[in-house]
Design an enzyme around this catalytic site. Structure first.
Site, PDB file in Angstrom:
ATOM      1  N   GLN A 101       0.819  -1.274   0.054  1.00 42.27           N
ATOM      2  CA  GLN A 101       0.119   0.042  -0.110  1.00 42.27           C
ATOM      3  C   GLN A 101       1.055   1.225   0.038  1.00 42.27           C
ATOM      4  OE1 GLN A 101      -3.269   0.829  -0.289  1.00 42.27           O
ATOM      5  NE2 GLN A 101      -3.872  -1.264  -0.552  1.00 42.27           N
ATOM      6  N   SER A 102       2.051   1.069  -0.657  1.00 38.42           N
ATOM      7  CA  SER A 102       2.649   2.346  -0.719  1.00 38.42           C
ATOM      8  C   SER A 102       2.193   3.590  -1.488  1.00 38.42           C
ATOM      9  CB  SER A 102       4.133   1.875  -1.643  1.00 38.42           C
ATOM     10  OG  SER A 102       4.922   3.185  -2.186  1.00 38.42           O
ATOM     11  N   ASN A 103       2.096   4.726  -0.813  1.00 36.68           N
ATOM     12  CA  ASN A 103       1.549   5.837  -1.327  1.00 36.68           C
ATOM     13  C   ASN A 103       2.802   6.436  -2.350  1.00 36.68           C
ATOM     14  OD1 ASN A 103      -0.585   6.296   0.383  1.00 36.68           O
ATOM     15  ND2 ASN A 103       1.029   6.760   2.408  1.00 36.68           N
TER      16      ASN A 103
ATOM     17  N   ALA B 151       4.755   4.881  -4.402  1.00 35.70           N
ATOM     18  CA  ALA B 151       4.384   3.961  -5.390  1.00 35.70           C
ATOM     19  C   ALA B 151       3.317   4.482  -6.329  1.00 35.70           C
ATOM     20  CB  ALA B 151       4.282   2.644  -5.197  1.00 35.70           C
TER      21      ALA B 151
END
Ligand SMILES: *Cc1c(COP(=O)(O)O)cnc(C)c1O
Length: 333
Positions: free
Chosen positions: A70-72, A74
């Site tokens: 859930q990388s912001n 990325a």
């Protein structure tokens, strides 16, 4: 001049919250870097102005980066790349079960997919080797005629850090315009820390533009020793690019509010996030900003930060990560 492409809807507002000021016991101003843009919003967009500016100057065709599932970072990279007509490939760290990511259509991952990013799941073990893995993928892309550009985790290198040097210049202009109770520097700037690039830019910019006497960064994972190293590395890289950035604001790295694990809140932290939302309309995220503001409240409560201090809290974003965690709020709302 360093190439920079405009992505951020700047200046982002600085708002004073009366409700949160009395809840925390400080004079609290919030810099709304959670609304640097639309779906691409958050602190990473500031770094991407420089990183993608560099990528475009190198006539890049494909952007590679990495992060948690859930990388912001990325997600911001995927959407900004789509805006610029670039392909993106995201190396996302999976949990025990890599299939869970393949079937994930929530929060940031949904937005990654909508933006057309190619998602390559990597295990937690492989993720430690992310620099090598992305380097090899980039070489393979060169072979087929692409011009790849690799952005490190969180966009946290010297170039990315300029995004927050610039954010501090922007904040100085806002102070001059009297929007935060006068032109004097804040006693403190506080924010969440996950890969160190924001902190590096803030300590350089806060000193350069006399925005704050002190910077307080709240680790959401790892520990103080880890971030001392990380932040020092990014600061050194930024200074290599811009030797005139000679001063550093005093920095406290606080790892007391990181909670049970990366991305996991304690019950108390979750209750705090809910109380903040209901008393102020400020929606924090459970991975970064919620822990950081919780940490700020605790630091004031234990006397580490003086009551009444004039504090600028940078809301770094993360709303899609909150939306992906709805199930964790069952029974709490
Ligand atoms: C990445 C991120 C941070 C931390 O920024 P770093 O520069 O990686 O330390 C804080 N808040 C949010 C919402 C983020 O996505």
């Amino acid at each position: 001049m360093r190439p920079r492409i405009p992505l951020v809807h700047a200046p982002t507002p600085i708002v004073r919250s009366k409700a949160l000021s009395s809840m925390l016991g400080v004079e609290l101003y919030i810099k709304r870097d959670d609304i640097t843009g639309g779906a691409e919003s958050g602190n990473k967009l500031r770094k991407l102005e420089y990183l993608l500016g560099d990528a475009l100057e190198r006539r890049t065709t494909c952007v590679l980066t990495c992060g948690g599932a859930q990388s912001n970072h990325a997600r911001s990279t995927a959407i900004a790349s789509a805006m610029l007509g670039l392909r993106s490939i995201l190396f996302l760290r999976t949990g025990e079960n890599p299939d869970a990511l393949r079937r994930d259509y929530t929060g940031n991952v949904l937005l990654d997919r909508l933006a057309g990013a190619e998602i390559r799941p990597v295990s937690a073990d492989e993720y430690r080797d992310r620099t090598r893995i992305m380097g090899e993928a980039a070489e393979a892309l060169v072979e087929v005629g692409e011009r790849p550009y690799v952005i490190p985790e969180g966009g946290s290198n010297g170039l990315g850090a300029f995004g927050y040097v610039e954010a501090m210049r922007e904040t100085r202009m806002q102070l001059e315009h009297g929007i935060a109770g006068g032109a004097a520097a804040f006693d403190l700037v506080a924010h969440a820390c996950g890969s160190g690039g924001t902190a590096a830019g803030v300590v350089l910019g806060a000193a350069e533009y006399e925005v704050a006497h002190h910077v307080w960064t709240f680790a959401v994972c790892d520990d103080r020793a880890h971030f001392e190293q990380q932040i020092a590395r990014v600061v050194a890289e930024a200074r290599e690019l811009e030797p005139s950035l000679s001063r550093l604001a005093p920095l406290t790295i606080d790892d007391s509010a990181k909670g049970p694990a990366y991305g996991v809140m304690s019950e108390e932290q979750r209750a705090f996030l809910i109380r903040v939302a209901r008393t102020s309309g400020i929606l924090l995220d459970p991975v970064y900003s919620g822990k950081a503001l919780f940490g700020l409240a605790q630091a004031v409560a234990r006397g580490a930060i003086p009551r009444g201090a004039r504090v600028l809290f940078i809301h770094t974003g993360g709303l899609p990560g909150l939306l992906a965690q709805g199930a964790n709020f069952e029974g709490a709302l």
